[in-house]
Design a protein around this motif. Sequence first.
Motif, PDB file in Angstrom:
ATOM      1  N   LEU B 227       0.819  -1.206   0.000  1.00  0.00           N
ATOM      2  CA  LEU B 227       0.000   0.000   0.000  1.00  0.00           C
ATOM      3  C   LEU B 227       0.854   1.258   0.000  1.00  0.00           C
ATOM      4  O   LEU B 227       0.340   2.368  -0.021  1.00  0.00           O
ATOM      5  CB  LEU B 227      -0.913   0.008   1.244  1.00  0.00           C
ATOM      6  CG  LEU B 227      -1.966  -1.101   1.297  1.00  0.00           C
ATOM      7  CD1 LEU B 227      -2.636  -1.138   2.671  1.00  0.00           C
ATOM      8  CD2 LEU B 227      -3.020  -0.884   0.218  1.00  0.00           C
ATOM      9  N   ASP B 228       2.154   1.078   0.014  1.00  0.00           N
ATOM     10  CA  ASP B 228       3.056   2.204   0.173  1.00  0.00           C
ATOM     11  C   ASP B 228       4.059   2.294  -0.977  1.00  0.00           C
ATOM     12  O   ASP B 228       5.060   2.977  -0.880  1.00  0.00           O
ATOM     13  CB  ASP B 228       3.804   2.010   1.498  1.00  0.00           C
ATOM     14  CG  ASP B 228       4.338   3.291   2.073  1.00  0.00           C
ATOM     15  OD1 ASP B 228       5.322   3.220   2.841  1.00  0.00           O
ATOM     16  OD2 ASP B 228       3.794   4.362   1.729  1.00  0.00           O
ATOM     17  N   VAL B 229       3.768   1.570  -2.067  1.00  0.00           N
ATOM     18  CA  VAL B 229       4.722   1.491  -3.173  1.00  0.00           C
ATOM     19  C   VAL B 229       4.812   2.830  -3.904  1.00  0.00           C
ATOM     20  O   VAL B 229       3.793   3.425  -4.258  1.00  0.00           O
ATOM     21  CB  VAL B 229       4.298   0.376  -4.162  1.00  0.00           C
ATOM     22  CG1 VAL B 229       5.026   0.481  -5.481  1.00  0.00           C
ATOM     23  CG2 VAL B 229       4.524  -0.989  -3.526  1.00  0.00           C
ATOM     24  N   VAL B 230       6.034   3.315  -4.105  1.00  0.00           N
ATOM     25  CA  VAL B 230       6.199   4.561  -4.855  1.00  0.00           C
ATOM     26  C   VAL B 230       6.792   4.315  -6.237  1.00  0.00           C
ATOM     27  O   VAL B 230       6.696   5.151  -7.116  1.00  0.00           O
ATOM     28  CB  VAL B 230       7.090   5.587  -4.107  1.00  0.00           C
ATOM     29  CG1 VAL B 230       6.404   6.090  -2.871  1.00  0.00           C
ATOM     30  CG2 VAL B 230       8.444   4.998  -3.791  1.00  0.00           C
ATOM     31  N   ALA B 231       7.431   3.160  -6.427  1.00  0.00           N
ATOM     32  CA  ALA B 231       8.003   2.844  -7.733  1.00  0.00           C
ATOM     33  C   ALA B 231       7.853   1.350  -7.963  1.00  0.00           C
ATOM     34  O   ALA B 231       8.177   0.548  -7.088  1.00  0.00           O
ATOM     35  CB  ALA B 231       9.474   3.235  -7.789  1.00  0.00           C
ATOM     36  N   ARG B 232       7.320   0.982  -9.134  1.00  0.00           N
ATOM     37  CA  ARG B 232       7.059  -0.431  -9.413  1.00  0.00           C
ATOM     38  C   ARG B 232       8.130  -0.998 -10.323  1.00  0.00           C
ATOM     39  O   ARG B 232       8.608  -0.321 -11.234  1.00  0.00           O
ATOM     40  CB  ARG B 232       5.691  -0.590 -10.094  1.00  0.00           C
ATOM     41  CG  ARG B 232       4.540  -0.017  -9.287  1.00  0.00           C
ATOM     42  CD  ARG B 232       3.197  -0.356  -9.924  1.00  0.00           C
ATOM     43  NE  ARG B 232       3.083   0.115 -11.292  1.00  0.00           N
ATOM     44  CZ  ARG B 232       2.450  -0.543 -12.261  1.00  0.00           C
ATOM     45  NH1 ARG B 232       1.858  -1.699 -12.020  1.00  0.00           N
ATOM     46  NH2 ARG B 232       2.380  -0.044 -13.479  1.00  0.00           N
ATOM     47  N   ASP B 233       8.485  -2.277 -10.064  1.00  0.00           N
ATOM     48  CA  ASP B 233       9.369  -2.998 -10.982  1.00  0.00           C
ATOM     49  C   ASP B 233      10.671  -2.248 -11.252  1.00  0.00           C
ATOM     50  O   ASP B 233      11.057  -2.061 -12.414  1.00  0.00           O
ATOM     51  CB  ASP B 233       8.654  -3.173 -12.326  1.00  0.00           C
ATOM     52  CG  ASP B 233       8.313  -4.616 -12.560  1.00  0.00           C
ATOM     53  OD1 ASP B 233       7.368  -4.872 -13.317  1.00  0.00           O
ATOM     54  OD2 ASP B 233       9.009  -5.488 -11.982  1.00  0.00           O
ATOM     55  N   VAL B 234      11.344  -1.843 -10.197  1.00  0.00           N
ATOM     56  CA  VAL B 234      12.576  -1.063 -10.362  1.00  0.00           C
ATOM     57  C   VAL B 234      13.715  -1.966 -10.820  1.00  0.00           C
ATOM     58  O   VAL B 234      13.885  -3.069 -10.299  1.00  0.00           O
ATOM     59  CB  VAL B 234      12.942  -0.376  -9.033  1.00  0.00           C
ATOM     60  CG1 VAL B 234      14.262   0.352  -9.132  1.00  0.00           C
ATOM     61  CG2 VAL B 234      11.827   0.573  -8.610  1.00  0.00           C
ATOM     62  N   VAL B 235      14.480  -1.505 -11.797  1.00  0.00           N
ATOM     63  CA  VAL B 235      15.673  -2.238 -12.234  1.00  0.00           C
ATOM     64  C   VAL B 235      16.882  -1.315 -12.227  1.00  0.00           C
ATOM     65  O   VAL B 235      16.768  -0.122 -12.514  1.00  0.00           O
ATOM     66  CB  VAL B 235      15.540  -2.829 -13.658  1.00  0.00           C
ATOM     67  CG1 VAL B 235      14.776  -4.104 -13.651  1.00  0.00           C
ATOM     68  CG2 VAL B 235      14.978  -1.857 -14.623  1.00  0.00           C
ATOM     69  N   VAL B 236      18.026  -1.882 -11.903  1.00  0.00           N
ATOM     70  CA  VAL B 236      19.295  -1.177 -12.026  1.00  0.00           C
ATOM     71  C   VAL B 236      19.880  -1.611 -13.366  1.00  0.00           C
ATOM     72  O   VAL B 236      20.049  -2.810 -13.600  1.00  0.00           O
ATOM     73  CB  VAL B 236      20.265  -1.549 -10.885  1.00  0.00           C
ATOM     74  CG1 VAL B 236      21.632  -0.936 -11.129  1.00  0.00           C
ATOM     75  CG2 VAL B 236      19.709  -1.109  -9.545  1.00  0.00           C
ATOM     76  N   GLN B 237      20.148  -0.646 -14.241  1.00  0.00           N
ATOM     77  CA  GLN B 237      20.660  -0.980 -15.572  1.00  0.00           C
ATOM     78  C   GLN B 237      22.132  -0.618 -15.656  1.00  0.00           C
ATOM     79  O   GLN B 237      22.507   0.522 -15.377  1.00  0.00           O
ATOM     80  CB  GLN B 237      19.898  -0.194 -16.639  1.00  0.00           C
ATOM     81  CG  GLN B 237      18.448  -0.595 -16.723  1.00  0.00           C
ATOM     82  CD  GLN B 237      17.643   0.354 -17.580  1.00  0.00           C
ATOM     83  OE1 GLN B 237      17.856   1.565 -17.537  1.00  0.00           O
ATOM     84  NE2 GLN B 237      16.716  -0.190 -18.341  1.00  0.00           N
ATOM     85  N   VAL B 238      22.933  -1.581 -16.043  1.00  0.00           N
ATOM     86  CA  VAL B 238      24.374  -1.333 -16.147  1.00  0.00           C
ATOM     87  C   VAL B 238      24.781  -1.488 -17.604  1.00  0.00           C
ATOM     88  O   VAL B 238      24.592  -2.546 -18.203  1.00  0.00           O
ATOM     89  CB  VAL B 238      25.170  -2.332 -15.287  1.00  0.00           C
ATOM     90  CG1 VAL B 238      26.652  -1.971 -15.292  1.00  0.00           C
ATOM     91  CG2 VAL B 238      24.639  -2.367 -13.868  1.00  0.00           C
ATOM     92  N   THR B 239      25.320  -0.400 -18.164  1.00  0.00           N
ATOM     93  CA  THR B 239      25.823  -0.461 -19.531  1.00  0.00           C
ATOM     94  C   THR B 239      27.339  -0.506 -19.462  1.00  0.00           C
ATOM     95  O   THR B 239      27.962   0.415 -18.931  1.00  0.00           O
ATOM     96  CB  THR B 239      25.384   0.776 -20.337  1.00  0.00           C
ATOM     97  OG1 THR B 239      24.005   1.017 -20.060  1.00  0.00           O
ATOM     98  CG2 THR B 239      25.548   0.534 -21.819  1.00  0.00           C
ATOM     99  N   ALA B 240      27.901  -1.590 -19.951  1.00  0.00           N
ATOM    100  CA  ALA B 240      29.348  -1.768 -19.882  1.00  0.00           C
ATOM    101  C   ALA B 240      29.904  -2.005 -21.278  1.00  0.00           C
ATOM    102  O   ALA B 240      29.218  -2.586 -22.115  1.00  0.00           O
ATOM    103  CB  ALA B 240      29.679  -2.962 -18.981  1.00  0.00           C
ATOM    104  N   PRO B 241      31.138  -1.588 -21.550  1.00  0.00           N
ATOM    105  CA  PRO B 241      31.724  -1.856 -22.866  1.00  0.00           C
ATOM    106  C   PRO B 241      32.006  -3.346 -23.024  1.00  0.00           C
ATOM    107  O   PRO B 241      32.039  -4.096 -22.049  1.00  0.00           O
ATOM    108  CB  PRO B 241      33.038  -1.058 -22.846  1.00  0.00           C
ATOM    109  CG  PRO B 241      33.325  -0.790 -21.425  1.00  0.00           C
ATOM    110  CD  PRO B 241      32.039  -0.831 -20.677  1.00  0.00           C
ATOM    111  N   GLY B 242      32.166  -3.771 -24.281  1.00  0.00           N
ATOM    112  CA  GLY B 242      32.465  -5.164 -24.565  1.00  0.00           C
ATOM    113  C   GLY B 242      33.689  -5.602 -23.796  1.00  0.00           C
ATOM    114  O   GLY B 242      34.633  -4.841 -23.618  1.00  0.00           O
TER     115      GLY B 242
END
Lengths: 197, 433
Positions: B227-242
Amino acid sequence: MPAENDYSLQDLADLTGVTPRTIRFYVAQGLLPSPGRVGPGATYGPGHLARLKLIRQLQREHLPLAEIRARLESLPDAAILALSEAPHGTSASSSASEYIRGVLARTRVAGRPAPHPYAAARLVAPPMPALPATAPAPASPTPSPAETPSPDRSQWDRVVLVPDVELHVRRPLTRQLNKRVERLIAIARELLEEDQS
Amino acid sequence: MTVHPTFQTALTVRTDRTLIRPTFKSNRFVLAEIVAPSSRREQGRPQVNLAFVLDRSGSMSGDKIRLAKQAVEASIGRLHDDDRFAIVVYDEQIDVVVGTTRATAEARRLAVARLREIDARGSTNLGEGWLRGCEQVAAELSAEGVNRCLLLTDGLANQGITDPGELAVHARELRSRGVSTTTFGVGNDFDESLLQAMAAAGGGHFYYIAGAGSIEDLITSEVGETLDVVARDVVVQVTAPGGVSVEALSPHPTREHGGQTEVIVGDLTADEQVSIVLRLNFPYGQLGHSTGVVVGLADQDDLLGATSVKLAWQYASDPLNDGQDRDRDVDRAVARVFAARARQEAVGMNRAGDYKAARRAVEGTAKRIRSYAGRDPELQATASALEADIQQFQAPMAAPALKTAFAGASYLMRSRMPDGKAMKTPEDAGQRS
């Protein structure tokens, strides 16, 4: 269940639509375990079949090979079998409801194809548990196991009226009762099918 | 401490060391700390669409079933008219006691009456009970809401689907289709590794309820979080070089998506704090050259704003590498995660009767932590606490001790408080062991 190693390379190719050359490539890439014996007499098992089906499915969903390999590595055999046998509706594009229906259908009618809607599916009732001596008879809206007689002589039919409504009938019924139930099914279907919104 | 504006999400990203070696594939750690905003501005809280799935097997009789029912009653009392709930009970038979319904006063009254009639009876078809609960949630999936199935059990899945791997796969597939799963294990006999796996893959939380007395507190707390959710389905995205590999050390599910590594954090409640530890492995490089990654946050409704942070490393000589500064906060977070992992591993070994392996798991990790602890008191304390636990892990452990150790480690690795609840303030963070 088929015997341990049942399929030749060609069998596997025929069953999955993947060329023998590609199958050997997958083995070399570590997506499939090595076959029972190497060389022309090589044999593959149901585990290979299941994995191969799953690889095809995941490729259809545009997953890169590295990701497919990672997924297969982390799944136990039972899960691979379950996922590979998933009917069409359980690909990533299906809804949660469709996915659940697929899983439940497989677990309830284990080994047999899912019942066609509107067909009666025969299910054998699970053995009724003995109630502990101290438990009082519950006045619950759902029938308690204590009220139903021994299951050995009968089995439950599951009649799908419309996709979300079923009638359960324990057979055998008396002729008179059976006639009435048939009438009930006809009336119920008529009622439930009108005004499908 | 960092003070953040009410509606913004704070994302802080740090690495333990910024120099890497050109002729050796260096490992470095990254700590990403997320602080959720306090509210969703004018949006108001999302609707919730819940299913309560209660174990009614014979072993639940007495206080357990009574308090579980009470907890559900208390929880539905907090819902609004446009929220939904369903109640499913299971032993070897599954009963949908209340099919998914809007939480009107009328519906809640009816639910309470039906709850009163439930009693404990048979064995445990946990898999099907849970799936039928998910089915209720899925039937009326709310596109903007929090859709979650809450599963409570006190025993082992002994009917229907019993394979933990399979149940975890289904939990993952359902999460990706919008239905998350939280699990509650009550007492001594449930399978903690199964319930943790289902909750982790399911994007929800795992709770260990040691005594019937905590049932209501934890169930209502979890419902309170939905009942207190402020952000749904949060993901941390990491973009790294090859060539740079990214691995999550914190036990959150990850996926590769469009050249990025995504760490799935789940729904965040107001002011919640979550820390994610990553391990990066760098390729060979040239002295003097730099490389880097970008770490960002994304959520289902795009409410968190475009938060992203760049981190860079430089290829430097061995002597410079050996003498470089270390970010001790990152070291401490890394050590805590490794210590927790060692404890969970030791629990598994202990259960299997392999006491030597249990001891080795804990001893080995403590030793490694000491190797980079230096004089840091916190790192030394983490190592000492692990060493102190060797005593218990190397001999048969009783069920409550096993579960307490397992759950404690689970909570720590997932940035939960020692009681299993969300971590909200810096003071909460200070309570971590």
